[in-house]
Design a protein around this motif. Structure first.
Motif, short mmCIF file in Angstrom:
data_model
loop_
_atom_site.label_atom_id
_atom_site.label_comp_id
_atom_site.label_asym_id
_atom_site.label_seq_id
_atom_site.Cartn_x
_atom_site.Cartn_y
_atom_site.Cartn_z
N SER A 1 0.83 -1.21 0.00
CA SER A 1 0.00 0.00 0.00
C SER A 1 0.86 1.26 0.00
N LEU A 2 1.91 1.24 0.82
CA LEU A 2 2.81 2.39 0.88
C LEU A 2 3.54 2.58 -0.45
N PHE A 3 4.01 1.49 -1.03
CA PHE A 3 4.73 1.56 -2.30
C PHE A 3 3.85 2.14 -3.42
N THR A 4 2.63 1.61 -3.55
CA THR A 4 1.73 2.11 -4.60
C THR A 4 1.36 3.57 -4.38
N SER A 5 1.22 3.98 -3.11
CA SER A 5 0.89 5.38 -2.80
C SER A 5 2.05 6.30 -3.18
N ILE A 6 3.28 5.86 -2.90
CA ILE A 6 4.46 6.66 -3.26
C ILE A 6 4.59 6.78 -4.77
N VAL A 7 4.41 5.67 -5.48
CA VAL A 7 4.49 5.69 -6.95
C VAL A 7 3.44 6.61 -7.54
N ASN A 8 2.21 6.51 -7.04
CA ASN A 8 1.13 7.36 -7.51
C ASN A 8 1.43 8.83 -7.29
N ALA A 9 1.88 9.18 -6.08
CA ALA A 9 2.18 10.58 -5.75
C ALA A 9 3.29 11.14 -6.63
N HIS A 10 4.33 10.36 -6.84
CA HIS A 10 5.45 10.84 -7.66
C HIS A 10 5.08 10.93 -9.13
N LEU A 11 4.20 10.06 -9.59
CA LEU A 11 3.75 10.12 -10.98
C LEU A 11 3.00 11.43 -11.24
N HIS A 12 2.10 11.78 -10.34
CA HIS A 12 1.37 13.05 -10.46
C HIS A 12 2.32 14.24 -10.42
N THR A 13 3.29 14.18 -9.51
CA THR A 13 4.24 15.29 -9.35
C THR A 13 5.10 15.46 -10.59
#
Length: 253
Positions: A148-160
């Motif tokens: 869950s943490l990994f997917t959240s980090i990937v999602n956040a960085h993709l948007h950024t």
């Protein structure tokens, strides 16, 4: 409005909750108290779980992670807001805004996932009590949290990273007290089609799917509880009460 390259953007302006100067001290005090309560309350939960061996269970392991996430999300937003009110400045640097938007997405997505995981934990505890320790084992708990943490980090960085490609106009005013992704995208002068599509898709994934999972889990839980004798119903409902309260606060507000 005349577009300019994103490298020329130095800062955004957070308009906050109100422009009334008489309301600013009241808002400052309310949010300061809220922030202190959030930090102290979550710290007490983490300390209680870590110090009491009886609380070293999957449910409280997830609760500790939820408390850490809640503190992270609050710290990302509220201190900057309080600083702006205190200094009478509405600005936030371009990099600061991107970092804040990224952190909000990361912590918000992770919190959504944790709430869904906790609902699944309660589902197994009530609907499959004899197999609970086998299904919800320490390895699975760790894997669920890490994934869950990994997917959240990937999602956040993709948007950024997609935000970095946008060019912004001169009037960089965000009608909010933090850098909300959707509001930042609206300020762009360049094409935001990819950003908008990704925003809606990810919102569905990190809000819709966990919420659906929570609802589905509780439908199963309620149907199982209704089949129990009266003595067991109260105990079963009490194990879900705290989680339902958190879910109601998170999605309701």
């Amino acid at each position: 409005m005349e577009p300019r390259n994103q490298t020329g953007v130095s800062e955004f302006f957070l308009l906050g909750l109100t422009t009334d100067p008489e309301m600013q001290p009241l808002i400052y005090n309310i949010f300061l108290i809220m922030y202190l309560v959030i930090i102290l309350g979550n710290l007490l939960i983490i300390l209680a779980v870590n110090s009491d061996s009886h609380l070293h269970t999957p449910m409280y392991f997830f609760l500790s992670n939820l408390s850490l996430t809640d503190m992270g999300l609050s710290t990302t937003i509220i201190p900057k807001m309080l600083m702006n009110i205190q200094t009478q400045k509405q600005s936030i640097t371009y990099i600061g805004c991107l970092i804040q938007a990224c952190a909000v997405l990361m912590f918000g997505g992770f919190e959504n996932c944790l709430l869904a995981i906790m609902a699944y934990d309660r589902y197994v505890a009530i609907c499959c009590p004899l197999r609970y320790s086998v299904i919800i084992n320490p390895r699975l708990c760790g894997m669920l949290v890490i994934f869950s943490l990994f997917t959240s980090i990937v999602n956040a960085h993709l948007h950024t990273l997609l935000l970095l490609k946008l060019s912004f106009c001169k009037h960089l005013e965000i009608p909010n007290f933090f850098c909300e992704l959707a509001q930042v995208i609206k300020l762009a002068c360049s094409n935001t089609l990819i950003n908008d599509i990704l925003l809606y898709v990810i919102n569905f994934m990190y809000a819709g799917i966990p919420l659906f999972g929570i609802i589905f889990s509780y439908i199963k839980i309620v149907s199982s509880i209704l089949k129990m004798p009266s003595a067991g119903k109260y105990k079963a409902f009490s194990t879900c009460g705290s989680h339902l309260s958190v879910v109601s606060l998170f999605y309701g507000t």
